[in-house]
Design an enzyme around this catalytic site. Sequence first.
Site, mmCIF file in Angstrom:
data_model
loop_
_atom_site.group_PDB
_atom_site.id
_atom_site.type_symbol
_atom_site.label_atom_id
_atom_site.label_comp_id
_atom_site.label_asym_id
_atom_site.label_seq_id
_atom_site.Cartn_x
_atom_site.Cartn_y
_atom_site.Cartn_z
ATOM 1 N N GLU A 1 4.766 -5.403 8.671
ATOM 2 C CA GLU A 1 3.358 -5.094 7.862
ATOM 3 C C GLU A 1 3.014 -6.531 7.534
ATOM 4 O O GLU A 1 1.435 -6.607 7.267
ATOM 5 C CB GLU A 1 3.428 -4.092 6.921
ATOM 6 C CG GLU A 1 3.805 -2.466 7.366
ATOM 7 C CD GLU A 1 3.570 -1.693 6.193
ATOM 8 O OE1 GLU A 1 3.617 -0.373 6.478
ATOM 9 O OE2 GLU A 1 3.905 -2.074 5.320
ATOM 10 N N HIS B 1 -1.132 5.390 9.531
ATOM 11 C CA HIS B 1 0.286 5.789 9.439
ATOM 12 C C HIS B 1 0.107 7.192 10.202
ATOM 13 O O HIS B 1 0.554 8.320 9.558
ATOM 14 C CB HIS B 1 0.966 5.956 7.748
ATOM 15 C CG HIS B 1 0.879 4.879 7.140
ATOM 16 N ND1 HIS B 1 -0.126 4.088 6.686
ATOM 17 C CD2 HIS B 1 2.162 3.969 6.875
ATOM 18 C CE1 HIS B 1 -0.009 3.224 6.209
ATOM 19 N NE2 HIS B 1 1.414 2.892 6.524
ATOM 20 N N HIS C 1 0.816 -1.119 0.076
ATOM 21 C CA HIS C 1 -0.153 0.004 -0.021
ATOM 22 C C HIS C 1 0.879 1.189 0.067
ATOM 23 O O HIS C 1 0.606 2.181 0.831
ATOM 24 C CB HIS C 1 -0.923 0.001 1.321
ATOM 25 C CG HIS C 1 -0.543 0.059 2.591
ATOM 26 N ND1 HIS C 1 -1.164 -0.721 3.730
ATOM 27 C CD2 HIS C 1 0.620 0.313 3.070
ATOM 28 C CE1 HIS C 1 -0.375 -0.686 4.519
ATOM 29 N NE2 HIS C 1 0.793 -0.107 4.405
ATOM 30 N N HIS D 1 10.790 -3.730 2.764
ATOM 31 C CA HIS D 1 11.418 -2.325 2.714
ATOM 32 C C HIS D 1 11.769 -1.980 4.230
ATOM 33 O O HIS D 1 11.392 -2.246 5.131
ATOM 34 C CB HIS D 1 10.339 -1.464 2.059
ATOM 35 C CG HIS D 1 8.778 -1.369 2.979
ATOM 36 N ND1 HIS D 1 8.367 -2.291 3.160
ATOM 37 C CD2 HIS D 1 8.325 -0.276 3.504
ATOM 38 C CE1 HIS D 1 7.205 -1.937 3.739
ATOM 39 N NE2 HIS D 1 7.218 -0.612 3.989
#
Length: 280
Positions: free
Chosen positions: A240, A59, A12, A193
């Site tokens: 995540e 976030h 996302h 990441h």
Amino acid sequence: MARITAGVATSHVPAVGAALDNGKSHEPYWAPLFAGYQWTKDWEETQQPDVVILVYNDHASAFDMNIIPTFAIGCAEEFGIADEGWGPRPVPIVKGHAELAWHIAQSCILDEFDMTILNRLEVDHGLTVPLSLMFGQPGQWPVRVVPIAVNVVTYPPPSGNRCWLLGEAIARAVESFPEDLNVQIWGTGGMSHQLQGPRAGLINKPWDMKFLDDLTRDAEGLRTKPHIEYLREAGSEGIELVMWLIMRGALGRGARELHRHYHVPGSNTAIGHIVLEPAA
């Protein structure tokens, strides 16, 4: 009764939404990334789900260090689009399914999951980018959404096994809902990441590919994968991926892969996407 007919997982990344919003999806850098979602966009048109239970992480848009729910469920009739510092994304308001959401909340809490109930929530790219990837840029979203927010930002995040068990509890809740609904469950975030520190920009394709494989070949192994492995192999934001296990747990022990897409880089992230259906 309602039924979960499919599971979808995707990264996302906020830059993906920005590329769509600014008309850059056909540029050479972005085109291969978006091409991998065309299969799913076509497939969604044939499936026509009524509701998507969308698992994502906030976030610092709706929550901050003052409030850190491990699992939270949006029970409102609609969800506004959060301003993440450059204005809200130019996407439709997200329509909820309050009756189903409250039913899931009640069922999961009585099933011994401590869900935080959100009657007001603005959603950020973690939820809107997956909708854009699957449905494009419509005037209104073609599905109603039940948001499930998971803390994977502040230590300690939930374990993979706890996420899987929540998926099972959500499936039980959906199956006990009396309305005839075609429900999909989506897990979002990842893949490998890292956004900061000396390993910023880390991408681990072999590890990512094995994770995709194991969603159907060794799901039990994914349940017990420790947090430290996500950190070591997939970077600080790789955790995540535990949210994908909520989706996978809701499909039952067996699942069949329908489609897969993997692309690097998408901004500084490995983009992963998979579509699964429960085994017959």
